[in-house]
Design a protein around this motif. Structure first.
Motif, PDB file in Angstrom:
ATOM      1  N   PRO A 124      82.302  23.798  52.057  1.00 13.98           N
ATOM      2  CA  PRO A 124      82.134  24.380  53.400  1.00 13.98           C
ATOM      3  C   PRO A 124      80.793  25.080  53.594  1.00 13.98           C
ATOM      4  CG  PRO A 124      83.715  25.626  52.084  1.00 13.98           C
ATOM      5  CD  PRO A 124      83.453  24.366  51.340  1.00 13.98           C
ATOM      6  N   GLU A 125      80.210  25.546  52.494  1.00 19.25           N
ATOM      7  CA  GLU A 125      78.924  26.247  52.599  1.00 19.25           C
ATOM      8  C   GLU A 125      77.764  25.300  52.875  1.00 19.25           C
ATOM      9  OE1 GLU A 125      79.282  25.003  48.270  1.00 19.25           O
ATOM     10  OE2 GLU A 125      80.602  25.592  49.924  1.00 19.25           O
ATOM     11  N   HIS A 126      78.005  23.984  52.773  1.00 19.61           N
ATOM     12  CA  HIS A 126      76.918  23.014  52.926  1.00 19.61           C
ATOM     13  C   HIS A 126      77.012  22.204  54.224  1.00 19.61           C
ATOM     14  CE1 HIS A 126      76.149  22.934  48.305  1.00 19.61           C
ATOM     15  NE2 HIS A 126      75.465  23.889  48.910  1.00 19.61           N
ATOM     16  N   ARG A 127      77.807  22.657  55.167  1.00 26.81           N
ATOM     17  CA  ARG A 127      77.904  21.936  56.431  1.00 26.81           C
ATOM     18  C   ARG A 127      76.533  21.767  57.086  1.00 26.81           C
ATOM     19  NH1 ARG A 127      82.561  24.286  60.388  1.00 26.81           N
ATOM     20  NH2 ARG A 127      80.701  25.350  61.109  1.00 26.81           N
ATOM     21  N   TRP A 128      76.266  20.569  57.579  1.00 25.76           N
ATOM     22  CA  TRP A 128      75.073  20.242  58.366  1.00 25.76           C
ATOM     23  C   TRP A 128      73.762  20.431  57.600  1.00 25.76           C
ATOM     24  CZ3 TRP A 128      76.980  17.324  61.696  1.00 25.76           C
ATOM     25  CH2 TRP A 128      78.057  17.676  62.529  1.00 25.76           C
ATOM     26  N   GLN A 129      73.810  20.500  56.286  1.00 27.06           N
ATOM     27  CA  GLN A 129      72.570  20.668  55.521  1.00 27.06           C
ATOM     28  C   GLN A 129      71.979  19.346  55.038  1.00 27.06           C
ATOM     29  OE1 GLN A 129      73.171  23.403  52.276  1.00 27.06           O
ATOM     30  NE2 GLN A 129      73.917  25.042  53.598  1.00 27.06           N
ATOM     31  N   ASN A 130      72.787  18.266  55.076  1.00 25.42           N
ATOM     32  CA  ASN A 130      72.356  17.008  54.484  1.00 25.42           C
ATOM     33  C   ASN A 130      72.741  15.849  55.408  1.00 25.42           C
ATOM     34  OD1 ASN A 130      71.756  14.803  52.868  1.00 25.42           O
ATOM     35  ND2 ASN A 130      72.668  15.645  51.013  1.00 25.42           N
ATOM     36  N   LEU A 131      72.034  15.746  56.516  1.00 31.07           N
ATOM     37  CA  LEU A 131      72.317  14.676  57.472  1.00 31.07           C
ATOM     38  C   LEU A 131      71.948  13.310  56.911  1.00 31.07           C
ATOM     39  CD1 LEU A 131      71.142  16.214  60.878  1.00 31.07           C
ATOM     40  CD2 LEU A 131      73.368  16.365  59.770  1.00 31.07           C
TER      41      LEU A 131
END
Length: 636
Positions: A124-131
């Motif tokens: 959950p801490e990595h949402r939207w960090q790696n498109l």
């Protein structure tokens, strides 16, 4: 530039001797089978766990996420197929089961609208960090498509409203005045367009247009994104901008590059947006890309993406047969693209390819029992080499029950259940018949009942009941290969030279309540030759009849490499009256078997022994056990 109106599935009842059994197979076998896979109830196939992932994300059970980062999309495509199947054949029990899944989806959605089981459960801490790698926008797009389809099929809006919240969450984050971003795998654009059509809300069209226009504006976007984080998922190369078509703004792209499914999903959205916004520049880019694909980078079967390395397009005329990739999803995406182009410019150049991919590169992706699937669709298979040796391991000689990356099976389900939408379009002054699909079609301008003998015979009868007092055109696509076209209107012969334009036969009149339009043409066997720049097909020929590509299997013909087809004798039709291929037209092809020394090398020239070869429709290969298969055969 006026986009034609889509004909909705609730206006269509398919009653077709070829396609109705296919749709029944999808509804009776494929959809229930896939549901069991999602519940992990099928032994000896790849585990899915997609429904368990959803329940875990919803807090309904304990456990760990399992599967690919884009696992949610498998379920979304299945739900879309379920929606279309409910239009074809209402099923209260199936609808209730789908409703129960949608209830879990709603519970799994986060308070801010975010929905993705991988990141909710695992990171959950990595949402939207790696498109680039993590498919959050891809999964969202498929969920949006499914939600719009389910709303259109059932009138229930719970799923639709949930996906509106997700779209609004995305729109609140990305934009020219917000965080700049593009998907690593295009699909969100298609989902947003479906939301736009279902809701009429311009904000979804604008957001789809943003993602299209933003791509390629900064070719270093994914490289810069990678530098901002200290973790990777697939460890993809962020500098390979051709792979995900971010190497240049989309309006400047003229050749089909990179991952073929990403590409055609993007091209479909480009064409859709161009038609909706009257964007001539965007449309012209689509035309350039279409011409490059179909003129230089497409297999005879409608397969695209010729290499396993990145599941991608390579170079012009690079179309190896025994190392082909030709992913089922890519041919499905090509059909999506073709239909959007048809709705801007009704032309046989689009409709003919739509049909070619449908009857060959798509239909080959499923076993005739509806329970096994091809991811890769080669044009030549050699057991012992295919699926085993380096460079050929992706070319499996038999279909699988499921895949770790299971994008293709539910994609087949949603396309084949929505087939009717690809058969017709309506304009201001015309209705367009793109496929010879039998059934009843309740269009705005007319109720049309079609009796079709296609694809085995070149015959179709259109019974027309006009609904308006003013004249309009009925435009029926005539395949480019069709010869000796005969058109009768209420029994009177029509001058076909005067009515044909861009691959369609146009007939304009005030249509009465019982007009009959009869179409017939020859279904000759055609011997096909590839461009001389296609090195793998040099000296070879293939066969087509109607929309079907034909192939040769070892079970009928023995060892295929020793065979040649005769240049001076014609192939003949052979009706199959029994067995697995009952009702199909097979081909009997005069040829010869080359026999010679048993030594590895010899000065003794092989000699030819006359034989008659059997060819079957390409889509039907691989249904009789593991054996050789070839589409292109050497001539002599």
């Amino acid at each position: 530039m006026k986009q034609l109106k889509k004909v909705n599935l609730n206006q269509i009842k398919v009653k077709d001797s070829f396609w109705s059994p296919v749709q029944e197979l999808v509804i009776d076998e494929m959809i229930p089978y896939q549901e069991k896979v999602f519940k992990d109830e099928i032994p000896d196939v790849e585990k899915s766990h997609v429904l368990a992932n959803l329940r875990i994300a919803a807090g309904m059970e304990q456990g760990e996420f399992y599967g690919m980062v884009f696992q949610d999309s498998d379920l979304a495509k299945w739900l879309e197929g379920v929606a279309y199947s409910l239009v074809i054949r209402p099923d209260k029990d199936l609808e209730q089961r789908a409703d129960a899944v949608i209830d879990i989806i709603e519970k799994a959605q986060q308070p801010d609208g975010y929905l993705n089981t991988y990141f909710t459960i695992k990171e959950p801490e990595h949402r939207w960090q790696n498109l680039l790698e993590c498919h959050e926008l891809y999964c969202a797009g498929h969920m949006m498509e499914a939600a719009a389809a389910y709303y259109e099929a059932t009138g229930k809006d719970k799923f639709l409203r949930a996906m509106e919240r997700m779209a609004d969450h995305i729109g609140g984050r990305f934009g020219t005045d917000k965080e700049r971003g593009i998907p690593g795998h295009q699909e969100i654009e298609l989902g947003l367009m479906r939301l736009y059509y279902a809701t009429g809300k311009e904000k979804y069209l604008k957001l789809a247009k943003y993602f299209i226009d933003e791509r390629g504006q900064n070719p270093d976007y994914f490289k810069e994104e990678r530098q901002k984080r200290d973790w990777v998922h697939f460890n993809m190369d962020p500098e390979n901008t051709f792979y995900n078509q971010s190497f240049a703004p989309v309006r400047l792209q003229e050749t089909a590059e990179g991952h073929s499914v990403r590409a055609v999903y993007m091209y479909t959205a480009m064409a859709d947006i161009a038609g909706q916004t009257d964007d001539r520049e965007l449309y012209d880019a689509c035309v350039h890309l279409w011409d490059n694909i179909t003129g230089k980078r497409m297999y005879l079967t409608g397969g695209i993406g010729s290499t396993v390395d990145g599941e991608a397009f390579t170079k012009d005329y690079d179309l190896p047969n025994d190392m082909a990739y030709a992913e089922t999803c890519a041919s499905i995406g090509l059909i999506f693209f073709a239909k959007k182009m048809l709705d801007i410019e009704p032309s046989g150049k689009y409709a003919d390819v739509l049909e070619q991919a449908l009857y060959n590169g798509v239909l080959s992706g499923m076993q005739m029992d509806g329970k096994k699937f091809f991811y890769v669709n080669p044009l030549e298979v050699n057991p012992g080499i295919s699926g085993e040796l380096f460079g050929y391991k992706h070319v499996l000689p038999k279909r699988q029950g499921w895949y770790t990356c299971a994008c293709c099976p539910p994609n087949l389900a949603r396309l084949l259940t929505s087939l009717g939408q690809y058969a017709w379009s309506e304009g201001e002054d015309a209705v367009y018949s793109h496929l010879f699909l039998g059934g009843e079609f309740d269009l705005d301008k007319a109720f049309i009942r079609v009796e079709s003998s296609y694809p085995w015979k070149g015959q179709a009868v259109y019974h027309v009941e006009g609904k308006q007092k003013s004249a309009f055109k009925i435009a029926i696509r005539i395949p480019a290969w069709a010869q000796n076209l005969n058109v009768l209107l209420n029994g009177e012969k029509i001058d076909t030279d005067s009515c044909r334009k861009d691959g369609y036969c146009y007939l304009e009149r005030v249509w009465g309540k019982s007009d009959t339009l009869e179409i017939s043409f020859d279904m000759r066997i055609r011997r096909i030759y590839a461009n001389t720049e296609v090195r793998e097909d040099a000296g070879c020929a293939a066969f087509m009849r109607g929309p079907f590509v034909y192939c040769f299997e070892g079970v009928d013909n023995g060892q295929l490499h020793s065979l040649r087809i005769s240049t001076d004798r014609k192939a003949e039709e052979s009706a199959c009256g029994e067995g697995l291929f009952k009702g199909m037209t097979l081909l009997k092809v005069p040829g010869m078997r080359m026999e010679g020394s048993r030594q590895l090398y010899s000065e003794t020239a092989p000699f030819a022994k006359p034989v008659t070869l059997t060819a079957i429709p390409y889509f039907a290969w691989g249904n009789r056990g593991v054996n050789q298969m070839k589409v292109w055969m050497l001539e002599k």
